[in-house]
Enzyme design. Structure first.
Site, PDB file in Angstrom:
ATOM      1  N   GLU A 165     -24.227 -14.586  22.582  1.00 53.81           N
ATOM      2  CA  GLU A 165     -23.710 -14.001  23.842  1.00 53.81           C
ATOM      3  C   GLU A 165     -23.180 -12.588  23.655  1.00 53.81           C
ATOM      4  OE1 GLU A 165     -22.372 -16.532  22.169  1.00 53.81           O
ATOM      5  OE2 GLU A 165     -20.187 -16.682  22.379  1.00 53.81           O
TER       6      GLU A 165
ATOM      7  N   ILE B  80       7.301   0.430  27.271  1.00 54.75           N
ATOM      8  CA  ILE B  80       7.887   1.076  26.087  1.00 54.75           C
ATOM      9  C   ILE B  80       6.838   1.220  24.992  1.00 54.75           C
ATOM     10  CG2 ILE B  80       9.512   0.748  24.180  1.00 54.75           C
ATOM     11  CD1 ILE B  80      11.449  -0.466  26.163  1.00 54.75           C
TER      12      ILE B  80
ATOM     13  N   SER C   2      -4.323  -5.727  34.903  1.00 60.49           N
ATOM     14  CA  SER C   2      -5.471  -6.425  35.506  1.00 60.49           C
ATOM     15  C   SER C   2      -6.141  -5.649  36.628  1.00 60.49           C
ATOM     16  CB  SER C   2      -5.076  -7.806  36.069  1.00 60.49           C
ATOM     17  OG  SER C   2      -4.459  -8.565  35.099  1.00 60.49           O
TER      18      SER C   2
ATOM     19  N   HIS D 117     -23.091 -16.292  17.501  1.00 58.11           N
ATOM     20  CA  HIS D 117     -22.744 -16.119  18.922  1.00 58.11           C
ATOM     21  C   HIS D 117     -23.712 -15.140  19.583  1.00 58.11           C
ATOM     22  CE1 HIS D 117     -18.857 -18.207  19.049  1.00 58.11           C
ATOM     23  NE2 HIS D 117     -18.761 -17.862  17.778  1.00 58.11           N
TER      24      HIS D 117
ATOM     25  N   CYS E 225     -22.190 -22.265  17.843  1.00 56.29           N
ATOM     26  CA  CYS E 225     -21.213 -22.376  16.763  1.00 56.29           C
ATOM     27  C   CYS E 225     -20.556 -23.763  16.766  1.00 56.29           C
ATOM     28  CB  CYS E 225     -20.202 -21.234  16.856  1.00 56.29           C
ATOM     29  SG  CYS E 225     -19.514 -20.855  15.247  1.00 56.29           S
ATOM     30  N   LEU E 226     -19.409 -23.921  17.401  1.00 56.35           N
ATOM     31  CA  LEU E 226     -18.825 -25.253  17.502  1.00 56.35           C
ATOM     32  C   LEU E 226     -19.827 -26.211  18.157  1.00 56.35           C
ATOM     33  CD1 LEU E 226     -16.304 -27.048  17.197  1.00 56.35           C
ATOM     34  CD2 LEU E 226     -15.663 -26.366  19.502  1.00 56.35           C
TER      35      LEU E 226
ATOM     36  N   LYS F 189       2.901   4.634  47.758  1.00 52.50           N
ATOM     37  CA  LYS F 189       4.099   4.816  46.934  1.00 52.50           C
ATOM     38  C   LYS F 189       3.908   4.361  45.478  1.00 52.50           C
ATOM     39  CE  LYS F 189       7.674   6.040  48.715  1.00 52.50           C
ATOM     40  NZ  LYS F 189       7.887   7.412  49.165  1.00 52.50           N
TER      41      LYS F 189
ATOM     42  N   ASP G  73     -12.970  -2.624  45.849  1.00 59.28           N
ATOM     43  CA  ASP G  73     -13.310  -3.943  45.302  1.00 59.28           C
ATOM     44  C   ASP G  73     -14.792  -4.246  45.549  1.00 59.28           C
ATOM     45  OD1 ASP G  73     -10.631  -4.025  44.915  1.00 59.28           O
ATOM     46  OD2 ASP G  73     -10.204  -5.562  46.421  1.00 59.28           O
ATOM     47  N   VAL G  74     -15.434  -4.847  44.545  1.00 58.57           N
ATOM     48  CA  VAL G  74     -16.861  -5.195  44.700  1.00 58.57           C
ATOM     49  C   VAL G  74     -17.088  -6.647  44.298  1.00 58.57           C
ATOM     50  CG1 VAL G  74     -17.786  -2.885  44.292  1.00 58.57           C
ATOM     51  CG2 VAL G  74     -17.365  -4.393  42.347  1.00 58.57           C
TER      52      VAL G  74
HETATM   53  N1  GLN Z   1     -14.256 -23.808  14.583  1.00 60.23           N
HETATM   54  C1  GLN Z   1     -15.559 -23.598  14.045  1.00 60.23           C
HETATM   55  C2  GLN Z   1     -15.530 -22.835  12.738  1.00 60.23           C
HETATM   56  O1  GLN Z   1     -14.575 -22.197  12.427  1.00 60.23           O
HETATM   57  C3  GLN Z   1     -16.452 -22.911  15.051  1.00 60.23           C
HETATM   58  C4  GLN Z   1     -16.004 -21.533  15.386  1.00 60.23           C
HETATM   59  C5  GLN Z   1     -16.735 -20.966  16.557  1.00 60.23           C
HETATM   60  O2  GLN Z   1     -17.225 -21.715  17.408  1.00 60.23           O
HETATM   61  N2  GLN Z   1     -16.808 -19.678  16.646  1.00 60.23           N
HETATM   62  O3  GLN Z   1     -16.484 -22.862  11.999  1.00 60.23           O
END
Ligand code: GLN
Length: 533
Positions: free
Chosen positions: A509, A149, A16, A507, A381-382, A190, A241-242
């Site tokens: 985004e 490992i 992280s 999506h 999507c969902l 260290k 850090d920013v």
């Molecule tokens: N669960 C939903 C599907 O499989 C939506 C998936 C999602 O939001 N990426 O169609």
């Protein structure tokens, strides 16, 4: 073409530390010098890809145009540069081993004993060289921490690459931590010393140390680290850090990282231009107005689970000159009671992607609240499934309306599995992954937003809008405004009679970048901003 340069980024001390963002930032610096770069993430875990890993554990699964389900660091690579990631950009130990074992079963090894060295390391090297074709430089980030490992075969492979290529072709950058220990009132070197030693024992002498620290390292600390790490002082760089990750490339450059990379790789920059990036940072730091956007999901407590989404909203905020304040609401908390208290002061509602039934009814109620109260709604999507179910139930009066994902026995399934759709060639896949084109209807919100008829966006889902309900929904005001032309799949629904209400199957985004904010997010945040009062 000049020889490809390979820059390996390893991490020490602890996880992280932001290795992905460090690699992305180095990519940004190299692009500012005019170089054509590529990225590769090598992950030492045994899952073949992160597709099946829980967002709670592993954060978001980033999807590429060619349908690879990858580590979220690839999202940083794309956002910090102009590169596009692909199936070739992320290899896990599981995927490497899978390849080796397939070859073994086919008899490709001609009876030899199959071993980590050379067979596994050869596959790792092949993955690196493949990405290196036609690039000036490849940034290779090794997941995990030196000393684990499971990362050993990867470190061995990159060590060998150093031997097999010319000296100026390879650079090892090691990211470490120089903590400030309050009780001693001192910066401690260290952990860095130990981590460098661990690398050296494997045979890798780092060329540059990037030291994460709260404040810039004083000269004497740099000197001390340099001495123990067997480096010149200029090769010890503070990584302070920013507040905003996008500032990091500029800060690294100011610290001299760009110059030393060029020097060690014997490269001369073709230009030196960070102006557009710098202007954007200045704008992003000067935001004063605010909009509040509610995100209704089940992974809201994990900041990495919706990484690209949060970044896309931030980019859109900068484009609209507003700071986007996120109200992360766990969908389970919306299942009952009056919602007006929960949404007080909220300017827009977004339901992001997700899997599984938990929290669905709360999301449906959030979509209803947005529809009825004229609050901008964005369903991804969902979130598209949810707003369609809500509309079918409450406007069309289909009380049993549901998605086959949540109630496979419902008599009114407005979403179905891909293979359940009639007249659609499923091509044998049960998940739609990667880029699909979409044709937008003129006179729609979507068309106004994109300003073009044909778009391409990335998908990752199993369930699809059921076209049997298209006519009924359209008749009552839920328009289908985008369809995939090849298979006639519904990609976007929207409400005409609403300030901003849109659900998309894809999506968006994943494609937003600071300098190219995604038009849907820009328009959505813009509408939220106008609605502030
Ligand atoms: N669960 C939903 C599907 O499989 C939506 C998936 C999602 O939001 N990426 O169609």
């Amino acid at each position: 073409m000049a020889k490809t340069r390979y820059i390996f980024v390893t991490g020490g001390v602890l996880s992280s530390l932001g290795k992905g963002i460090a690699a992305a930032s180095i990519g940004n610096i190299l692009e500012s010098y005019g170089f054509h770069i590529r990225f590769l993430k090598l992950d030492p875990y045994l899952n073949v890809d992160p597709g099946t890993m829980s967002p709670f554990q592993h954060g978001e699964v980033f999807v590429t145009d060619d349908g690879a389900e990858t580590d979220l660091d690839l999202g940083h690579y794309e956002r910090f540069t102009t590169t596009l990631a692909s199936q070739k950009s992320n290899w896990t130990a599981g995927r490497i081993y899978e390849k080796v074992i397939q070859k073994e079963r086919r008899g490709d090894y001609l009876g030899k004993t199959v071993q980590v060295i050379p067979h596994v390391t050869d596959e790792i090297k092949a993955a690196v060289f493949e990405v290196g074709k036609n690039a000036d430089a490849v940034l290779v980030e090794i997941g995990g921490t030196v000393g684990d490992i499971e990362s050993l075969p990867f470190l061995e492979a990159i060590r060998q690459i150093g031997l097999e290529t010319d000296e100026e072709q390879v650079l090892y950058i090691h990211l470490t931590l120089v903590p400030f220990v309050k009780t001693a009132g001192e910066l401690k070197t260290k952990p860095t010393q130990h981590s460098v030693k661990a690398l050296q024992e494997i045979g890798i002498q780092p060329d540059i140390l990037l030291c994460r620290t709260e404040t810039p390292l004083p000269a004497e600390i740099k000197k001390k680290i340099a001495l123990f790490a067997n480096l010149r002082e200029e090769a010890v760089v503070s990584a302070v850090d920013v507040d905003m990750i996008y500032e990091i490339p500029l800060i690294y450059k100011k610290e001299g990282l760009g110059a030393i990379i060029l020097k060690k790789l014997k490269l001369r920059g073709r230009k030196d231009d960070s102006q557009a990036w710098g202007n954007w940072i200045r704008r992003a730091k000067g935001l004063s107005a605010e909009v509040r956007i509610a995100i209704i999901g089940k992974y809201v407590r994990h900041s990495d689970a919706y990484k690209s989404l949060y970044e896309a909203l931030f980019h859109a905020g900068v484009a609209n000159r507003v700071r986007v304040i996120l109200e992360r609401i766990d969908s389970d908390s919306l299942a009952g009671g009056d919602l007006s208290g929960q949404f007080r002061g909220v300017h827009a509602i977004l339901v992001p992607g997700g899997f599984g039934i938990r929290g669905i009814e709360g999301m449906i109620r959030a979509a209803e609240f947005a529809r009825v109260h004229g609050i901008p709604y964005f369903g991804i999507c969902l979130g598209m499934q949810v707003c369609t179910i809500e509309f079918a139930r409450n406007v069309l009066g289909l009380r049993d309306a549901h998605s086959a994902e949540f109630d496979p026995h419902s008599s009114q399934r407005v979403f179905l599995k891909l293979h359940e759709l009639k007249n659609v060639d499923t091509l044998g896949h049960n998940m739609r992954l990667g880029a699909y084109s979409c044709i937008l209807k003129k006179n729609s919100l979507a068309f106004r937003v994109y300003q073009e008829e044909k778009i391409s966006e990335r998908h990752r889902h199993r369930f699809e809008f059921n076209p049997e309900f298209e006519y009924m929904l359209e008749n009552k005001g839920m328009r289908v405004s985008g369809k995939n032309p090849e298979r006639n799949l519904v990609e976007i629904v929207e409400l005409a009679d609403h300030p901003w209400f849109l659900g998309c199957q894809f999506h968006p985004e994943f494609k937003s970048r600071p300098l190219q904010p995604h038009p849907l997010f820009v328009s959505f945040v813009g509408c939220a901003k106008r609605g502030r009062a």
